[in-house]
Design an enzyme around this catalytic site. Structure first.
Site, PDB file in Angstrom:
ATOM      1  CG  HIS A 264      -1.849  -1.141   1.321  1.00  0.00           C
ATOM      2  ND1 HIS A 264      -1.531  -2.000   2.488  1.00  0.00           N
ATOM      3  CD2 HIS A 264      -2.823  -1.595   0.627  1.00  0.00           C
ATOM      4  CE1 HIS A 264      -2.700  -2.898   2.557  1.00  0.00           C
ATOM      5  NE2 HIS A 264      -3.279  -2.611   1.134  1.00  0.00           N
TER       6      HIS A 264
ATOM      7  CD  GLN B 288     -13.985  -5.658  -1.263  1.00  0.00           C
ATOM      8  OE1 GLN B 288     -14.308  -4.536  -1.575  1.00  0.00           O
ATOM      9  NE2 GLN B 288     -12.728  -6.244  -1.390  1.00  0.00           N
TER      10      GLN B 288
ATOM     11  CG  ASP C  31      -5.445  -7.316  -5.266  1.00  0.00           C
ATOM     12  OD1 ASP C  31      -5.988  -8.416  -4.736  1.00  0.00           O
ATOM     13  OD2 ASP C  31      -4.534  -6.547  -4.776  1.00  0.00           O
TER      14      ASP C  31
HETATM   15  P1  AMP Z   1      -6.183  -4.197  -0.203  1.00  0.00           P
HETATM   16  O1  AMP Z   1      -6.012  -3.376   1.136  1.00  0.00           O
HETATM   17  O2  AMP Z   1      -5.661  -5.654  -0.251  1.00  0.00           O
HETATM   18  O3  AMP Z   1      -7.802  -4.220  -0.818  1.00  0.00           O
HETATM   19  O4  AMP Z   1      -5.368  -3.463  -1.384  1.00  0.00           O
HETATM   20  C1  AMP Z   1      -5.497  -2.002  -1.520  1.00  0.00           C
HETATM   21  C2  AMP Z   1      -4.852  -1.919  -2.745  1.00  0.00           C
HETATM   22  O5  AMP Z   1      -3.520  -2.011  -2.635  1.00  0.00           O
HETATM   23  C3  AMP Z   1      -5.361  -2.691  -4.065  1.00  0.00           C
HETATM   24  O6  AMP Z   1      -4.980  -1.810  -5.231  1.00  0.00           O
HETATM   25  C4  AMP Z   1      -4.347  -3.601  -4.096  1.00  0.00           C
HETATM   26  O7  AMP Z   1      -3.775  -4.204  -5.258  1.00  0.00           O
HETATM   27  C5  AMP Z   1      -2.850  -3.025  -3.652  1.00  0.00           C
HETATM   28  N1  AMP Z   1      -2.065  -3.850  -3.029  1.00  0.00           N
HETATM   29  C6  AMP Z   1      -2.076  -4.901  -2.051  1.00  0.00           C
HETATM   30  N2  AMP Z   1      -0.987  -5.644  -2.015  1.00  0.00           N
HETATM   31  C7  AMP Z   1      -0.121  -5.059  -2.767  1.00  0.00           C
HETATM   32  C8  AMP Z   1       1.327  -5.348  -3.071  1.00  0.00           C
HETATM   33  N3  AMP Z   1       1.931  -6.462  -2.418  1.00  0.00           N
HETATM   34  N4  AMP Z   1       1.952  -4.572  -4.009  1.00  0.00           N
HETATM   35  C9  AMP Z   1       1.386  -3.687  -4.686  1.00  0.00           C
HETATM   36  N5  AMP Z   1      -0.110  -3.300  -4.306  1.00  0.00           N
HETATM   37  C10 AMP Z   1      -0.713  -4.151  -3.548  1.00  0.00           C
END
Ligand code: AMP
Length: 287
Positions: A37, A66, A156
């Site tokens: 993030h 979701q 993702d």
């Molecule tokens: P989440 O909190 O898991 O819903 O992710 C929020 C955002 O952070 C989404 O756009 C994810 O694709 C991105 N994200 C999560 N993990 C990673 C990672 N390891 N590297 C880059 N972006 C990430």
């Protein structure tokens, strides 16, 4: 950094930033912030050099819409205090953390946004309704924040491809940026869900990313058959770990459609279950 829980107050803060000539850059998350993030915050901060004035808005919202009935909505890690200090340190200007009742005052949303086809395959086939929940909340957040630019992570990739289609189809005036996947030293893609892994699973899961790297290397050497690649990835994961493969798919990177032979940019996407923890990862390969 301003921490805001209320939509009206957020709108007021954002219009003040706009009046100062700032671009609104938006990073939606579900919190439990990690360097995946925070890498997007850093990229946002570095945008445009000294000429561009930015207001970086990061949202934290664990979106009930979701999650399936048997998924981890209740146990999903939440730690607003720690997330606030990480976000402030990273350079976020506004942290938007609405309670569920602020986003869904009726406890549900009768109106939903659905991207057909792209949302029905891969993770969508295994998690019915998941992407409808994602596109609905991202539409709401886009309408609330009205960002000029929004960042999504490659980890993702299907989510990014779906949101890109939604933005195109519904004419959201926002530029999307795909941020590279941030990984642990052994290659495991950073994820808020990695905390669920026990030590033995944690040692084994590195095989996911190494098998994807191996498949990408085979394409570079001339392999064009998706079945061969799927088989390679599958054999490695099953022989080197206790992971149960949910899917391994080779798809066109632009619209996630199936490919017979690799003659265009593709994504190899996998989902693997380690106990009750479902991990996803992917690699993009230009041809
Ligand atoms: P989440 O909190 O898991 O819903 O992710 C929020 C955002 O952070 C989404 O756009 C994810 O694709 C991105 N994200 C999560 N993990 C990673 C990672 N390891 N590297 C880059 N972006 C990430």
């Amino acid at each position: 950094m301003n921490v805001i829980h209320n939509i009206m107050i957020l709108r007021k803060n954002i219009s003040e930033a706009r009046e100062l000539g700032k671009k609104i850059i938006f990073i939606p998350t579900m919190g439990a912030l990690h360097s995946g993030h925070l890498s997007m915050v850093e990229a946002a901060r570095k945008r445009g050099g000294d000429n561009e004035k930015n207001c970086i808005v990061l949202s934290i919202f664990v979106n009930p819409l979701q999650f399936g009935p048997n998924e981890d909505y209740q146990k999903y890690p939440r730690n607003l205090e720690q997330d606030s200090s990480l976000a402030a340190e990273a350079g976020v200007d506004i942290l938007f953390a609405p309670p569920v009742m602020e986003m869904y005052p009726d406890g549900k949303s009768l109106t939903t946004v659905n991207v057909a086809e792209l949302g029905d395959c891969l993770c969508g086939a295994k998690r019915p309704g998941h992407f409808r929940g994602v596109t609905t909340v991202v539409s709401k957040l886009f309408n609330i924040v009205q960002p000029d630019i929004a960042y999504f992570g490659q980890k993702d990739y299907q989510q990014y491809a779906i949101i890109r289609k939604m933005v195109e189809d519904l004419n959201f005036p926002v530029q999307l940026i795909l941020a590279p996947t941030v990984r642990e030293n052994d290659g495991l893609a950073k994820s808020s869900r990695n905390v669920y892994l026990d030590p033995q699973q944690r040692r084994q899961v590195a095989v996911i990313s190494s098998s994807l790297r191996e498949a990408a290397a085979l394409i570079a050497k001339g392999e064009k058959n998706p079945a061969v690649l799927r088989d390679k990835v599958s054999r490695r994961i099953t022989s080197e770990s206790d992971g149960k493969i949910d899917y391994i798919e080779v798809r066109r990177a632009d619209d996630l459609s199936s490919v017979e032979t690799i003659d265009c940019g593709i994504v190899i996407a996998v989902a693997v279950n380690f106990g009750s923890t479902r991990l996803i990862d992917n690699v993009l390969v230009e041809v």
